[in-house]
Design a protein around this motif. Structure first.
Motif, mmCIF file in Angstrom:
data_model
loop_
_atom_site.group_PDB
_atom_site.id
_atom_site.type_symbol
_atom_site.label_atom_id
_atom_site.label_comp_id
_atom_site.label_asym_id
_atom_site.label_seq_id
_atom_site.Cartn_x
_atom_site.Cartn_y
_atom_site.Cartn_z
ATOM 1 N N ASN A 141 0.624 -1.101 0.177
ATOM 2 C CA ASN A 141 0.320 -0.154 0.158
ATOM 3 C C ASN A 141 0.478 1.338 -0.040
ATOM 4 N N ASN A 142 2.339 1.136 0.964
ATOM 5 C CA ASN A 142 3.021 1.966 1.017
ATOM 6 C C ASN A 142 3.783 2.704 -0.208
ATOM 7 N N VAL A 143 4.366 2.005 -0.997
ATOM 8 C CA VAL A 143 5.392 1.751 -1.570
ATOM 9 C C VAL A 143 5.353 1.170 -3.153
ATOM 10 N N THR A 144 4.918 -0.548 -3.424
ATOM 11 C CA THR A 144 5.220 -1.263 -4.111
ATOM 12 C C THR A 144 4.468 -0.751 -4.989
ATOM 13 N N TYR A 172 -6.455 -4.667 4.732
ATOM 14 C CA TYR A 172 -5.629 -3.880 5.114
ATOM 15 C C TYR A 172 -5.312 -4.122 3.666
ATOM 16 N N PHE A 173 -5.994 -4.413 2.358
ATOM 17 C CA PHE A 173 -6.142 -3.663 1.065
ATOM 18 C C PHE A 173 -7.801 -3.361 1.168
ATOM 19 N N ASP A 174 -7.716 -3.030 0.034
ATOM 20 C CA ASP A 174 -9.174 -2.673 -0.227
ATOM 21 C C ASP A 174 -8.947 -3.039 -1.915
ATOM 22 N N PHE A 175 -9.863 -3.995 -2.032
ATOM 23 C CA PHE A 175 -10.311 -4.724 -3.001
ATOM 24 C C PHE A 175 -11.303 -4.490 -3.925
ATOM 25 N N ASP A 176 -11.804 -3.024 -4.139
ATOM 26 C CA ASP A 176 -12.823 -2.674 -4.849
ATOM 27 C C ASP A 176 -11.863 -1.368 -5.826
ATOM 28 N N SER A 177 -10.910 -0.871 -5.077
ATOM 29 C CA SER A 177 -10.299 0.398 -5.339
ATOM 30 C C SER A 177 -9.998 -0.059 -7.131
ATOM 31 N N PRO A 178 -9.487 1.041 -7.639
ATOM 32 C CA PRO A 178 -9.290 0.427 -8.805
ATOM 33 C C PRO A 178 -8.006 0.478 -9.139
ATOM 34 N N GLU A 179 -7.118 0.780 -8.146
ATOM 35 C CA GLU A 179 -5.407 0.634 -8.361
ATOM 36 C C GLU A 179 -5.788 -0.874 -7.833
ATOM 37 N N ALA A 180 -6.075 -1.272 -6.662
ATOM 38 C CA ALA A 180 -5.792 -2.610 -6.844
ATOM 39 C C ALA A 180 -6.970 -3.996 -7.223
ATOM 40 N N LEU A 181 -8.098 -3.352 -8.274
ATOM 41 C CA LEU A 181 -8.906 -4.508 -9.271
ATOM 42 C C LEU A 181 -7.293 -4.705 -10.386
ATOM 43 N N GLY A 182 -7.101 -3.210 -10.813
ATOM 44 C CA GLY A 182 -6.335 -3.693 -11.995
ATOM 45 C C GLY A 182 -6.854 -3.198 -12.633
ATOM 46 N N ASP A 183 -6.794 -4.282 -14.285
ATOM 47 C CA ASP A 183 -7.652 -4.754 -15.213
ATOM 48 C C ASP A 183 -9.085 -4.728 -15.438
ATOM 49 N N ASP A 184 -8.971 -5.340 -14.179
ATOM 50 C CA ASP A 184 -10.630 -5.582 -13.991
ATOM 51 C C ASP A 184 -11.884 -4.597 -14.088
ATOM 52 N N ALA A 228 -18.629 -6.875 -6.394
ATOM 53 C CA ALA A 228 -18.254 -6.183 -6.120
ATOM 54 C C ALA A 228 -17.179 -7.509 -4.828
ATOM 55 N N VAL A 229 -15.732 -7.605 -4.504
ATOM 56 C CA VAL A 229 -15.494 -8.717 -4.046
ATOM 57 C C VAL A 229 -15.752 -8.233 -2.556
ATOM 58 N N LYS A 230 -16.176 -7.273 -1.938
ATOM 59 C CA LYS A 230 -16.520 -7.119 -0.789
ATOM 60 C C LYS A 230 -17.923 -7.829 -0.348
ATOM 61 N N GLU A 231 -18.743 -6.825 -1.362
ATOM 62 C CA GLU A 231 -19.574 -8.400 -1.192
ATOM 63 C C GLU A 231 -19.973 -9.009 -1.705
ATOM 64 N N LYS A 232 -19.159 -9.692 -2.152
ATOM 65 C CA LYS A 232 -19.259 -11.311 -2.704
ATOM 66 C C LYS A 232 -19.139 -11.807 -1.088
ATOM 67 N N LEU A 233 -17.857 -11.119 -0.245
ATOM 68 C CA LEU A 233 -17.449 -12.445 0.382
ATOM 69 C C LEU A 233 -17.932 -12.245 1.592
ATOM 70 N N PHE A 234 -18.633 -11.016 2.056
ATOM 71 C CA PHE A 234 -19.215 -11.248 2.379
ATOM 72 C C PHE A 234 -20.957 -11.583 2.740
ATOM 73 N N GLU A 235 -21.627 -12.012 1.427
ATOM 74 C CA GLU A 235 -22.690 -13.408 1.139
ATOM 75 C C GLU A 235 -21.921 -14.671 1.378
ATOM 76 N N ASP A 236 -20.576 -14.420 1.218
ATOM 77 C CA ASP A 236 -20.054 -16.201 1.752
ATOM 78 C C ASP A 236 -20.305 -16.631 3.173
ATOM 79 N N LEU A 237 -19.533 -15.584 3.803
ATOM 80 C CA LEU A 237 -18.992 -15.607 5.425
ATOM 81 C C LEU A 237 -20.483 -15.951 5.669
ATOM 82 N N LEU A 238 -21.753 -14.618 5.450
ATOM 83 C CA LEU A 238 -22.911 -14.821 5.936
ATOM 84 C C LEU A 238 -23.293 -15.881 5.749
#
Length: 135
Positions: free
Chosen positions: A40-43, A96-108, A116-126
C-alpha cells in the motif's frame, strides 16, 4: 529504511506470500500486515496480493457451492482446516487491502460485469456463519 532497493522489496513480498501460504495464524496475521504496509505504501504490487487472495477466496466459493448442492451433507473433516484457514486469511486481506479500489482491481476496474469483491465475500461469510455445523 530509506529508499530500499527494488530487489529487496520484491524478495520481501515474495517471502511474505510464502509465509502466508505455509505457516499458522500468528505468522499469517503478521505477514499480511507487513505485506499491506509494503504494497500500500511503496510497491503498489496489487497483482501479487490479488493472486494470493484468490487462492483462498476460491476455496471459500468452492466449499459453499459444494454445500449448496447438497445442504444436508457435512463438510469432510479433511476440508475443515483449509476452509477455516481460508476464512481467516481472506478476512485479514480485506482488513489491510481495499479490493474494490481501481488501483487494486487493475485491469478489471473497467469491467462493468465484475462483482464487488467485498459484497461477494460478505455473502460467503454470512453463508458459513448461518451454517455453524458446516465448519
Amino acid at each position: 529504511m530509506e529508499h530500499p532497493s527494488e530487489t529487496f522489496l520484491a524478495q520481501l513480498e515474495e517471502n511474505m506470500i510464502r509465509l502466508i501460504l505455509r505457516h499458522g495464524m500468528t505468522v499469517i496475521q503478521s505477514c499480511v500486515s507487513c505485506l499491506g504496509a509494503v504494497v500500500n505504501n511503496v510497491t503498489r504490487n496489487y497483482k501479487l496480493v490479488r493472486d494470493c487472495f484468490e487462492k483462498y477466496f476460491v476455496v471459500i466459493q468452492k466449499r459453499r457451492a459444494e454445500h449448496e448442492q447438497d445442504p444436508g451433507s457435512l463438510l469432510p473433516v479433511q476440508h475443515h482446516a483449509i476452509l477455516k484457514r481460508s476464512l481467516f486469511t481472506v478476512g485479514l486481506f480485506c482488513r489491510y487491502f481495499d479490493f474494490d479500489s481501481p488501483e487494486a482491481l487493475g485491469d478489471d476496474a473497467d469491467n462493468p460485469t465484475r462483482i464487488a469483491v467485498k459484497e461477494k465475500l460478505f455473502e460467503d461469510l454470512l453463508y458459513f456463519i448461518d451454517r455453524k455445523s458446516v465448519v
